[in-house]
Write a protein that holds these residues in place. Structure first.
Motif, short mmCIF file in Angstrom:
data_model
loop_
_atom_site.label_atom_id
_atom_site.label_comp_id
_atom_site.label_asym_id
_atom_site.label_seq_id
_atom_site.Cartn_x
_atom_site.Cartn_y
_atom_site.Cartn_z
N UNK A 1 0.82 -1.21 0.00
CA UNK A 1 0.00 0.00 0.00
C UNK A 1 0.85 1.26 0.00
N UNK A 2 2.11 1.11 0.35
CA UNK A 2 3.05 2.22 0.31
C UNK A 2 3.48 2.42 -1.14
N UNK A 3 3.27 3.62 -1.69
CA UNK A 3 3.52 3.88 -3.11
C UNK A 3 4.98 3.64 -3.48
N UNK A 4 5.89 4.05 -2.59
CA UNK A 4 7.32 3.87 -2.89
C UNK A 4 7.69 2.39 -2.89
N UNK A 5 7.13 1.65 -1.95
CA UNK A 5 7.39 0.22 -1.89
C UNK A 5 6.84 -0.46 -3.13
N UNK A 6 5.62 -0.12 -3.52
CA UNK A 6 4.99 -0.73 -4.70
C UNK A 6 5.80 -0.44 -5.95
N UNK A 7 6.25 0.81 -6.10
CA UNK A 7 7.05 1.19 -7.26
C UNK A 7 8.36 0.41 -7.30
N UNK A 8 8.99 0.28 -6.14
CA UNK A 8 10.25 -0.46 -6.04
C UNK A 8 10.06 -1.92 -6.42
N UNK A 9 9.02 -2.55 -5.87
CA UNK A 9 8.75 -3.96 -6.17
C UNK A 9 8.40 -4.17 -7.64
N UNK A 10 7.58 -3.26 -8.17
CA UNK A 10 7.16 -3.37 -9.57
C UNK A 10 8.36 -3.29 -10.51
#
Length: 442
Positions: free
Chosen positions: A12-21
């Motif tokens: 749900x954290x945008x930075x985390x999601x971007x990093x994982x993606x």
């Protein structure tokens, strides 16, 4: 970005999601570069345009006391490089770079890459008689078009492999000086299109063949003895050897796929994605790993994991559960549970070891979970059920923080001794025996 090690719980954290993606896209995506602008499959310049520079801070750095190999980590790293040449380059004020490019491509494109002088440093750390996994990094003393002296390592085209060698080179340099930082240059298009430009195509892989990767020589030696398997073809190019056998009882085809370069880390994911696209229904990988159980596992226990994690040092970036595994359906007692793959050896420190202990992980390597992830991604995107089996043996034990002083007979720094090779042959023979009994049924 949150500090918790399991990033998958923080999507749900945008930075985390971007990093994982970004990581997962890089792992699973294969680009056909012929469709995006190049006129010729041999146009190497196109592959190596738009390089990117990784910050040296992207590397994990670890001293011996903090590393699970303890003092063996120094020897492991030093033996990978021409140490005498490095010492001389330090005295002559060279800078140091690691490039994610095949050595033969680096030599051919030296002018395009802005080098005016390139001198290869003689060095051999790997047996030259191998049929597979023999195309290894090369080392060069170079001068660029600015007149700067640079020690260059040409590694091969893969994020993880490039970072692995960069972190090892930095480790070696840190033994001598704290003032030099390794520069890392990667070529994303060459990485993502690797299965295409290496010729992994329908001549090498045909639809509905069971693919076997890994210790192909050892497997073929035993397969040749079996009457129910008949060799029907052999095809070879600059990067692969495909040896096909037919099961005369079931008419199924077994394809022993030998890879001439190292498919370390996410390179294995690229290759696997391509195998899936070409129609492989089942992929079996035979190789080596590190045990997180006990030193007694070394060269004695067979590992067949069923659950997989990808860990970037202290961050879980991928989890693969419920992946089809036809072999374990009939060999449930061999299931060894959780396995983790990491990009580099240097990052296997006690920070990471505490995380793997918390997660009850039993084994570690650099490819297995990458292969599993690419198959999972393909199955979900294409509604397929490609099966994956890993049958591995342990060459080393990854210590816990309270086990620094534990001595083991074998580790990554001495796995080519006569005794280690003898033990490897014995455990491989056991693995291949189990594998062949399975192949007879498919």
């Amino acid at each position: 970005m949150k500090s918790t090690y399991d990033l998958l719980k923080n999507c749900n954290d945008a930075k985390v999601l971007s990093f994982l993606t970004s990581i997962q896209h890089r792992i699973a995506t294969v680009e056909d570069y012929q469709l995006i602008g190049t006129e010729s499959i041999r146009d190497l310049k196109y592959l190596y345009t738009n390089p990117i520079k990784n910050n040296h801070k992207d590397m994990v750095r670890s001293k011996a006391f903090d590393h699970t190999m303890f003092d063996s980590i120094d020897e492991y790293c030093i033996q990978k490089f021409p140490e005498t040449a490095i010492r001389k380059c330090l005295l002559e004020n060279y800078t140091f770079e690691v490039h994610g490019i095949l050595p033969q491509h680096f030599e051919e494109l030296q002018t395009f890459l802005n080098f005016t002088e390139v001198t290869k440093i003689p060095f051999q750390n790997n047996p030259t008689s191998k049929r597979f996994n023999f195309l290894r990094p090369s080392f060069y003393k170079c001068i660029n078009n600015k007149g700067e002296k640079i020690f260059v390592v040409a590694v091969g085209c893969g994020h993880d492999y490039t970072m692995h060698y960069a972190s090892m080179l930095q480790h070696v340099l840190d033994i001598f000086t704290v003032s030099i930082k390794v520069k890392i240059i990667r070529y994303p298009l060459a990485e993502s299109a690797l299965p295409i430009w290496t010729g992994l195509d329908s001549k090498i892989i045909k639809k509905d063949e069971t693919i076997i990767l890994g210790y192909i020589d050892e497997i073929e030696k035993e397969i040749k003895k079996k009457r129910f398997l008949e060799q029907i073809s052999l095809h070879e190019n600059d990067y692969y050897i495909s040896i096909r056998y037919k099961n005369i009882k079931t008419n199924s085809i077994i394809n022993l796929l030998g890879v001439k370069f190292s498919f370390w880390g996410d390179i294995s994911a690229k290759i696997t994605t391509r195998l899936c696209i070409l129609g492989a229904p089942e992929i079996i990988y035979i190789g080596k790993l590190g045990t997180l159980g006990t030193p007694d596992d070394i060269y004695k226990k067979i590992f067949a994991p069923s659950k997989f994690l990808i860990l970037y040092h202290d961050k879980v970036v991928g989890k693969i559960l419920n992946l089809p595994n036809k072999f374990l359906e009939s060999h449930k007692t061999l299931d060894t549970g959780y396995h983790v793959s990491v990009p580099t050896v240097i990052e296997e420190d006690y920070v990471q070891r505490q995380i793997t202990n918390k997660l009850s992980i039993n084994s570690i390597d650099n490819e297995i979970s990458q292969i599993a992830f690419s198959i999972k991604h393909f199955n979900e995107s294409q509604a397929k059920k490609v099966s994956f089996t890993s049958l591995h043996f342990a060459t080393d034990y990854v210590r816990l923080p309270n086990e620094r002083a534990i001595k083991t007979d074998f580790d990554l720094s001495n796995n080519r001794t006569k005794e280690a090779i003898k033990n490897k042959k014995r455990i491989l023979k056991d693995i291949v025996k189990i594998l062949i009994s399975y192949l007879e049924t498919i």
